[in-house]
Scaffold this motif. Structure first.
Motif, mmCIF file in Angstrom:
data_model
loop_
_atom_site.group_PDB
_atom_site.id
_atom_site.type_symbol
_atom_site.label_atom_id
_atom_site.label_comp_id
_atom_site.label_asym_id
_atom_site.label_seq_id
_atom_site.Cartn_x
_atom_site.Cartn_y
_atom_site.Cartn_z
ATOM 1 N N ALA A 161 32.476 46.271 34.696
ATOM 2 C CA ALA A 161 32.966 46.558 33.335
ATOM 3 C C ALA A 161 32.335 45.614 32.329
ATOM 4 C CB ALA A 161 34.493 46.437 33.307
ATOM 5 N N GLU A 162 32.226 44.366 32.710
ATOM 6 C CA GLU A 162 31.650 43.370 31.797
ATOM 7 C C GLU A 162 30.172 43.647 31.560
ATOM 8 O OE1 GLU A 162 32.300 38.591 31.158
ATOM 9 O OE2 GLU A 162 31.944 39.317 33.190
ATOM 10 N N GLN A 163 29.454 43.999 32.620
ATOM 11 C CA GLN A 163 28.021 44.304 32.477
ATOM 12 C C GLN A 163 27.785 45.538 31.608
ATOM 13 O OE1 GLN A 163 26.582 44.610 36.492
ATOM 14 N NE2 GLN A 163 26.712 42.388 36.878
ATOM 15 N N LEU A 164 28.733 46.466 31.631
ATOM 16 C CA LEU A 164 28.617 47.673 30.815
ATOM 17 C C LEU A 164 29.049 47.441 29.372
ATOM 18 C CD1 LEU A 164 29.957 50.348 33.351
ATOM 19 C CD2 LEU A 164 27.580 49.953 32.662
ATOM 20 N N GLY A 165 29.503 46.237 29.086
ATOM 21 C CA GLY A 165 29.918 45.903 27.729
ATOM 22 C C GLY A 165 31.319 46.341 27.395
ATOM 23 N N ALA A 166 32.092 46.727 28.380
ATOM 24 C CA ALA A 166 33.471 47.150 28.132
ATOM 25 C C ALA A 166 34.351 45.950 27.843
ATOM 26 C CB ALA A 166 34.001 47.923 29.341
ATOM 27 N N THR A 167 35.371 46.183 27.067
ATOM 28 C CA THR A 167 36.324 45.105 26.756
ATOM 29 C C THR A 167 37.558 45.167 27.657
ATOM 30 O OG1 THR A 167 37.361 46.472 25.039
ATOM 31 C CG2 THR A 167 35.570 44.966 24.354
ATOM 32 N N THR A 168 37.696 46.274 28.385
ATOM 33 C CA THR A 168 38.823 46.430 29.302
ATOM 34 C C THR A 168 38.316 46.885 30.671
ATOM 35 O OG1 THR A 168 39.213 48.729 28.666
ATOM 36 C CG2 THR A 168 40.413 47.024 27.427
ATOM 37 N N VAL A 169 39.182 46.779 31.658
ATOM 38 C CA VAL A 169 38.834 47.226 33.003
ATOM 39 C C VAL A 169 40.090 47.832 33.633
ATOM 40 C CG1 VAL A 169 39.341 44.947 33.994
ATOM 41 C CG2 VAL A 169 37.883 46.549 35.244
ATOM 42 N N THR A 170 39.900 48.859 34.441
ATOM 43 C CA THR A 170 41.017 49.511 35.123
ATOM 44 C C THR A 170 41.127 48.952 36.547
ATOM 45 O OG1 THR A 170 40.718 51.537 33.849
ATOM 46 C CG2 THR A 170 41.988 51.695 35.902
ATOM 47 N N LEU A 171 42.295 48.414 36.843
ATOM 48 C CA LEU A 171 42.556 47.847 38.171
ATOM 49 C C LEU A 171 43.787 48.526 38.772
ATOM 50 C CD1 LEU A 171 42.065 44.040 37.354
ATOM 51 C CD2 LEU A 171 40.366 45.642 38.258
ATOM 52 N N PHE A 172 43.859 48.525 40.110
ATOM 53 C CA PHE A 172 44.983 49.171 40.800
ATOM 54 C C PHE A 172 45.758 48.118 41.603
ATOM 55 C CE2 PHE A 172 41.937 52.436 39.915
ATOM 56 C CZ PHE A 172 42.707 53.526 39.528
ATOM 57 N N ASP A 173 47.081 48.102 41.374
ATOM 58 C CA ASP A 173 47.910 47.078 42.021
ATOM 59 C C ASP A 173 48.250 47.473 43.462
ATOM 60 O OD1 ASP A 173 49.982 48.924 41.945
ATOM 61 O OD2 ASP A 173 50.993 47.995 40.243
ATOM 62 N N SER A 174 49.159 46.695 44.102
ATOM 63 C CA SER A 174 49.493 46.920 45.518
ATOM 64 C C SER A 174 50.227 48.229 45.750
ATOM 65 C CB SER A 174 50.343 45.751 46.038
ATOM 66 O OG SER A 174 51.528 45.614 45.266
ATOM 67 N N ASN A 175 50.780 48.815 44.686
ATOM 68 C CA ASN A 175 51.432 50.122 44.789
ATOM 69 C C ASN A 175 50.500 51.246 44.370
ATOM 70 O OD1 ASN A 175 54.034 49.122 45.631
ATOM 71 N ND2 ASN A 175 54.334 48.408 43.520
ATOM 72 N N ASN A 176 49.218 50.877 44.129
ATOM 73 C CA ASN A 176 48.187 51.823 43.686
ATOM 74 C C ASN A 176 48.470 52.370 42.293
ATOM 75 O OD1 ASN A 176 45.656 52.873 44.414
ATOM 76 N ND2 ASN A 176 46.545 54.892 44.854
ATOM 77 N N ASP A 177 49.233 51.598 41.515
ATOM 78 C CA ASP A 177 49.457 51.965 40.118
ATOM 79 C C ASP A 177 48.306 51.442 39.270
ATOM 80 O OD1 ASP A 177 51.885 53.199 40.665
ATOM 81 O OD2 ASP A 177 53.027 51.335 40.411
ATOM 82 N N GLU A 178 47.925 52.212 38.271
ATOM 83 C CA GLU A 178 46.780 51.876 37.436
ATOM 84 C C GLU A 178 47.173 50.928 36.309
ATOM 85 O OE1 GLU A 178 44.437 54.479 34.220
ATOM 86 O OE2 GLU A 178 44.103 55.187 36.278
ATOM 87 N N HIS A 179 46.304 49.907 36.069
ATOM 88 C CA HIS A 179 46.524 48.954 34.971
ATOM 89 C C HIS A 179 45.222 48.802 34.200
ATOM 90 C CE1 HIS A 179 50.452 47.407 36.467
ATOM 91 N NE2 HIS A 179 49.953 47.801 37.635
ATOM 92 N N VAL A 180 45.288 49.020 32.912
ATOM 93 C CA VAL A 180 44.137 48.787 32.049
ATOM 94 C C VAL A 180 44.342 47.443 31.368
ATOM 95 C CG1 VAL A 180 42.767 49.609 30.102
ATOM 96 C CG2 VAL A 180 43.800 51.249 31.695
ATOM 97 N N VAL A 181 43.517 46.484 31.672
ATOM 98 C CA VAL A 181 43.667 45.116 31.148
ATOM 99 C C VAL A 181 42.346 44.675 30.534
ATOM 100 C CG1 VAL A 181 45.438 44.544 32.867
ATOM 101 C CG2 VAL A 181 43.034 44.076 33.370
ATOM 102 N N ASP A 182 42.434 43.645 29.668
ATOM 103 C CA ASP A 182 41.194 43.130 29.104
ATOM 104 C C ASP A 182 40.429 42.343 30.162
ATOM 105 O OD1 ASP A 182 42.098 40.319 29.066
ATOM 106 O OD2 ASP A 182 43.439 40.969 27.467
ATOM 107 N N ILE A 183 39.164 42.073 29.866
ATOM 108 C CA ILE A 183 38.297 41.431 30.853
ATOM 109 C C ILE A 183 38.838 40.068 31.279
ATOM 110 C CG2 ILE A 183 35.990 40.494 31.263
ATOM 111 C CD1 ILE A 183 36.104 43.528 31.277
#
Length: 226
Positions: A161-183
């Motif tokens: 995400a950082e290399q693509l110049g994005a300011t946020t990244v999508t991560l998945f927690d232990s329950n496989n729930d999606e989280h959009v957070v800043d870098i």
């Protein structure tokens, strides 16, 4: 009532004692019983038995090692059913797992004992480590899968995400729930999971070194994952 002592008709070994029975036809006498005698039993020491002689005139004292015996070469247990001396190649002394016969007694092979104890304890520690790193890691008000694979996956997602110049990244927690957070938050989550893994890995390595340096079974047994 007088006591009579019974013996086996084949082996002639003493089996039991009982009171004699009065002869109902002649109360002054007792019923004769085959393979029994009023002769008093001999005094016996450990590993001895009473045996009636062939002409039924006396008790003999014979060696008696009936029961469990162990092969001194293989440590195999056998059931010995005969009276007399212990057969060559056997002993009535029970061996432990790491014992070896020195000609007169079992002696523990401490080298093999410690080697096996180390292997067993190492396996135990590795299992505890695997269970520990599988535990979810708390970060950014949620929990994330623990372990090196999870840390690498999170780090990879943040880096891309950082290399693509994005300011946020999508991560998945232990329950496989999606989280959009800043870098920055993504890096903090990655660091938390990575530090948790590295801390537990360092603990495992420290315990493995302790196992390798332990010189007694008690020292090895005292090593635990905590």
């Amino acid at each position: 009532m007088p006591i009579q002592h019974h013996f086996d008709p084949i082996s002639r070994l003493y089996t039991r004692s009982s009171e004699q029975m009065i002869n109902p036809r002649n109360p002054e006498t007792f019923l004769p019983i085959a393979f029994a005698t009023q002769d008093p039993l001999p005094e016996l020491q450990v590993d001895q038995a009473a045996q009636r002689n062939n002409d039924d005139t006396a008790w003999l004292v014979v060696e008696d090692h009936r029961g469990a015996l162990w092969n001194i070469a293989t440590k195999e247990q056998v059931e010995h059913r005969e009276t007399g001396p212990i057969p060559d190649g056997y002993t009535s002394l029970e061996p432990s797992e790491f014992d070896e016969w020195d000609g007169s007694a079992w002696v523990t092979n401490n080298t093999e004992l410690i080697k096996t104890a180390r292997l067993k304890k190492a396996s135990e520690i590795k299992s505890s480590f695997s269970q520990s790193i599988a535990t979810a890691v708390a970060a950014n008000a949620t929990t994330w899968n623990g372990g090196m694979d999870s840390a690498l996956a999170l780090d990879g997602a943040v880096r891309i995400a950082e290399q693509l110049g994005a300011t946020t990244v999508t991560l998945f927690d232990s329950n496989n729930d999606e989280h959009v957070v800043d870098i920055a938050t993504g890096k903090a989550i990655t660091a938390a999971v990575g530090v948790d893994y590295q801390t537990k890995f360092a603990q495992k390595q420290q315990l493995m070194r302790a196992i390798a340096s332990a010189s007694t079974e008690a020292e090895i047994a005292a090593i635990t994952w905590s």
